[in-house]
Design a protein around this motif. Structure first.
Motif, mmCIF file in Angstrom:
data_model
loop_
_atom_site.group_PDB
_atom_site.id
_atom_site.type_symbol
_atom_site.label_atom_id
_atom_site.label_comp_id
_atom_site.label_asym_id
_atom_site.label_seq_id
_atom_site.Cartn_x
_atom_site.Cartn_y
_atom_site.Cartn_z
ATOM 1 N N ALA A 1 0.711 -0.606 0.144
ATOM 2 C CA ALA A 1 0.317 0.384 0.286
ATOM 3 C C ALA A 1 0.625 1.033 0.030
ATOM 4 O O ALA A 1 0.496 2.399 -1.043
ATOM 5 C CB ALA A 1 -0.963 0.185 0.958
ATOM 6 N N LEU A 2 2.238 1.546 0.839
ATOM 7 C CA LEU A 2 2.433 2.720 0.461
ATOM 8 C C LEU A 2 3.874 2.536 -0.212
ATOM 9 O O LEU A 2 3.734 3.453 -1.175
ATOM 10 C CB LEU A 2 4.128 2.464 2.029
ATOM 11 N N GLY B 1 -0.374 6.682 -6.428
ATOM 12 C CA GLY B 1 -1.007 7.716 -5.627
ATOM 13 C C GLY B 1 -1.063 9.001 -5.048
ATOM 14 O O GLY B 1 -1.856 9.869 -5.116
ATOM 15 N N TRP B 2 0.245 9.570 -5.006
ATOM 16 C CA TRP B 2 0.248 10.839 -4.649
ATOM 17 C C TRP B 2 0.473 11.403 -5.344
ATOM 18 O O TRP B 2 -0.590 12.364 -5.256
ATOM 19 C CB TRP B 2 2.246 11.183 -4.650
ATOM 20 N N ASP B 3 0.621 11.740 -6.768
ATOM 21 C CA ASP B 3 0.054 12.470 -7.834
ATOM 22 C C ASP B 3 -1.136 12.393 -7.281
ATOM 23 O O ASP B 3 -1.922 14.048 -8.484
ATOM 24 C CB ASP B 3 0.734 12.181 -9.277
ATOM 25 N N ILE C 1 3.705 20.031 -0.825
ATOM 26 C CA ILE C 1 2.969 18.747 0.326
ATOM 27 C C ILE C 1 3.346 17.944 -1.436
ATOM 28 O O ILE C 1 4.099 16.306 -1.204
ATOM 29 C CB ILE C 1 1.610 18.610 -0.460
ATOM 30 N N GLY C 2 3.615 17.946 -2.462
ATOM 31 C CA GLY C 2 3.970 17.397 -3.449
ATOM 32 C C GLY C 2 6.027 16.774 -3.335
ATOM 33 O O GLY C 2 5.912 14.575 -3.144
ATOM 34 N N LEU C 3 6.779 17.844 -2.426
ATOM 35 C CA LEU C 3 8.131 17.093 -1.687
ATOM 36 C C LEU C 3 8.152 16.740 -0.655
ATOM 37 O O LEU C 3 8.849 15.853 -0.543
ATOM 38 C CB LEU C 3 8.460 18.889 -1.586
#
Length: 279
Positions: free
Chosen positions: A178-179, A186-188, A215-217
């Motif tokens: 999941a991580l 999933g982050w983008d 948040i992106g960083l």
């Protein structure tokens, strides 16, 4: 039995299970194949750093971002919980070793495995580049190699923390998977959803605020890229991120974020492991 003994035992276990050998061979094949690619994008043919070296780093960029986390999770997601399943964890804790020594010893031992694999694989790539390229910047490539080791250690920390906190190998495997999906895929998507929720389809004329860019960083893979840019400024030619005026968007912040990500899972995993009833 001390922390050093736990580290030595874990490293020796990786040798007996062929984890070290298989991981090293994988990195040799991976790095050798990328070293054979000598295409040099026009954008940095006039760079102060040797163009062939940047071409190699450009080839390794995306595979490194996706491959290192996967190997880190596979190497360490069950490093502690497997001992419990086998019944050897109680023996390990009774030698005696504290639970803190077990968690951090396992982390350091598995970090040693991925470090050896990266160093061997990238050394082979460096030798190929040194022999076959018209020119090659050994110092720049060495810096990139060491940063890759740091990047791998972060994901070893994630996996070790999960292995310490979970009650079964299945839970640790699902958590690690999941991580991996969150950070690499999933982050983008989450950033896009957040952007649409706040601004809709109309981005402000001044651009997205610095806090949003931060948040992106926070993604460890993005933080790794910024850390590389801090040490190898020319790396900016092959990576693009939104610029901001806030100090927390500077490239050196990538090191801080990586340090936090390397520490937090281990601490949380240890706290959960410390309270666990070992059967």
């Amino acid at each position: 039995m001390s922390l050093s003994a736990v580290i030595r035992k874990d490293f020796e276990d990786s040798i007996r299970s062929f984890s070290l050998l298989s991981t090293t061979l994988l990195f040799v094949v991976f790095a050798t194949g990328l070293a054979a690619i000598q295409w040099i994008p026009v954008m940095y043919r006039d760079s102060a750093v040797d163009a062939s070296t940047l071409a190699l780093l450009n080839s390794m960029r995306q595979p490194t971002v996706f491959m290192i986390p996967l190997i880190g999770f596979v190497l360490a997601y069950d490093t502690i919980i497997r001992e419990q399943d086998r019944g050897s964890l109680r023996l390990l804790l009774g030698l005696p070793n504290s639970r803190l020594e077990v968690v951090f010893g396992k982390f350091i031992g598995r970090t040693g495995v991925i470090t050896v694999s990266i160093l061997v694989g990238y050394t082979v790539a460096g030798v190929i580049a040194l022999v076959t390229y018209e020119s090659f910047d050994f110092v720049v490539f060495s810096r990139y190699t060491l940063l890759t080791v740091l990047y791998g250690a972060v994901y070893i920390a994630f996996a070790t923390g999960f292995s310490a906190a979970m009650k079964s190998r299945q839970q640790a495997f699902v958590g690690a998977g999941a991580l991996y999906s969150l950070f690499l895929v999933g982050w983008d998507v989450l950033l896009l959803v957040l952007q649409l929720a706040i601004y809709g389809q109309n981005i402000p004329e001044t651009g997205l605020p610095d806090w949003f860019k931060f948040i992106g960083l926070l993604n460890p893979s993005t933080a790794f890229m910024h850390a590389v840019r801090a040490v190898i400024p020319e790396y900016s030619a092959i990576t693009f991120y939104p610029q901001g005026s806030a100090f927390y968007l500077d490239d050196w912040v990538g090191f801080v974020i990586l340090a936090v990500w390397a520490t937090l899972p281990l601490v949380l995993g240890y706290l959960r492991f410390e309270r666990a009833d070992i059967q």
